[in-house]
Design a protein around this motif. Sequence first.
Motif, short mmCIF file in Angstrom:
data_model
loop_
_atom_site.label_atom_id
_atom_site.label_comp_id
_atom_site.label_asym_id
_atom_site.label_seq_id
_atom_site.Cartn_x
_atom_site.Cartn_y
_atom_site.Cartn_z
N LEU A 71 26.57 40.57 35.62
CA LEU A 71 26.75 39.19 35.14
C LEU A 71 25.58 38.36 35.63
N LEU A 72 24.84 37.77 34.68
CA LEU A 72 23.66 36.98 35.01
C LEU A 72 23.87 35.52 34.62
N ILE B 1 15.89 36.33 27.25
CA ILE B 1 15.46 36.34 28.65
C ILE B 1 16.52 35.59 29.44
N LEU B 2 17.19 36.27 30.35
CA LEU B 2 18.26 35.65 31.13
C LEU B 2 17.77 35.30 32.53
N LEU B 3 18.17 34.12 32.99
CA LEU B 3 17.97 33.77 34.39
C LEU B 3 18.98 34.55 35.23
N VAL B 4 18.56 35.00 36.40
CA VAL B 4 19.49 35.67 37.31
C VAL B 4 20.42 34.63 37.93
N THR C 67 13.18 31.75 39.90
CA THR C 67 12.63 32.13 38.59
C THR C 67 12.89 33.60 38.27
N ASP C 68 13.77 34.26 39.00
CA ASP C 68 14.09 35.66 38.69
C ASP C 68 14.74 35.76 37.31
N ILE C 69 14.28 36.71 36.50
CA ILE C 69 14.77 36.86 35.13
C ILE C 69 15.06 38.32 34.83
N ARG C 70 15.78 38.55 33.72
CA ARG C 70 16.02 39.88 33.19
C ARG C 70 15.81 39.86 31.69
#
Length: 534
Positions: free
Chosen positions: A281-282, A332-335, A363-366
């Motif tokens: 879950l992000l 692009i999802l933010l963590v 700014t961590d993303i997936r």
Amino acid sequence: MSAAVHPLTNHLMPHYPRQSLNGVTHNPPGPSVIANSSPVTTRKRKRAHQYTINYSEVQEVDSDGRLREFIVIEDTPPPPTLSPATTHHGYSASYQPPNCGAPRTRQAARLEAAGLSSTSSSLVPAPPAKRRKQNLQEEVRAPAKKLVPASHHTQAVVAANSWESRSAAATDDTTKGAPSCDDKEGHYIIVPDDMIYKRYRTVRLLGQGTFGKVVEAVDTQTNSRVAIKIIRAIPKYRDASKIEVRVLQKLKERDPLNRNKCIHLLHWFDHRNHICLVSELLGMCVYDFLKENDFAPFPRHHIQDFARQLFGSVAFLHDLRLIHTDLKPENILLVHNDYRVVNVPIPGKRNGATKPKRILQSTDIRLIDFGSATFESEYHSTVVCTRHYRAPEIILGLGWSFPCDAYSLGCILVEFYTGVALYQTHDNLEHLAMMEMVMGKMPERFARAGARSKPEFFKEGAKLDWPKAKASRQSKKDVRATRPLADVIPPTDHANKLFLNLVQKLLAFDPAQRISVREALAHPYFSLTIPEEV
């Protein structure tokens, strides 16, 4: 019907020498800084309304004579803001998030779904678009999705009937005669505290698209929260989801520690004839953060962090001979969603007027959504990528490969810098004309190849045939107002000069001249230290 894939000559792809431009390989695949100068002002907010997304089914015959079926979402006009290339002051619209509260009963949910659904469209809430012309059709951004070969027609009918009647084709937690858990379009009806696969307890609906729904759930075995993508119980969507499962399994196998920041598949299963994909879950997607932040651009040091991660993710895909084909801020999802609020000056306002702006804490993303991802050696559909991030070789029917992802990344970086999409159009010729305004005239060799493939877009001498006699006054005005890239990203300091140079290399017309994503990671832009700013 034969597939309209037109191969380019081999000299056009030096960065990726092992494939031809129609995407089919002939060898086996191997393993002091100033603030952002693009202000965004707001308009008077309007009442939100719903949009209808129209889509059609297209069939193509590949080189082996196999019939392939695709779902193609209609090309879309602008998202609810003006393009930075066509105005000095982009406008934003009020964002009203979708109502994610799930219905309390399946019966009530089915009645509601029956009232909203149709056989040829699905409804999604969206912010109001800025009206460009009184008679301009309103749509939203949506990707062209790829599907695997369709089954025999009679098999499809039987399979389709299975989820409607809850027959033996349903594989879990269902009995003959039990009430349907689907609406009439095959979407799973979300009910709070519903148990999925006797393991996952639903919490709330996170989002819905053409291919299915995403829900937040609690894994009762680990007591952790997860996201579950529940695919529509329709054969073509089920088949397409299995392609995504295969890609996600490959990514996890090659990167078990997730150093390359692609979404990881934790579990997948078939529940009541719905393929379900379980992942971590992000936070929200980057596009939603932009909307909720009134389309304010990201700070430049955040853009650099995003770019480094994104390029690393896509370079990893390309090393696996995999093309994403649908790169965009929505995928692009933010963590983490955490942010702080600062007050920034309002451009053009006197007396020191300010407005609030959200600044991300992390700014961590997936990178997500591999439903359209295509291996280099496998069949390539003629149209891929969401309109606003689509490379010129796709529009011109010249075939596509890894460089189309690089082009999408260039468009995304501009959107991060300005807050709004670079190209906002729904017409192919207008889109190409805007590209020429931003990047200059097409190289002669590329234009000649385009003229052979799409002669309707060109006139004598392989020059783009713009404007056509039938072009509207508003369309001509929009193209004339489109600004060169150096105006969109003014080279006011060393950081902007390097950033502009990188984006220019990513947005090159000719895919043979376009920088590869792996090469882009070595660009001097990424060696800069950009001070924190707002």
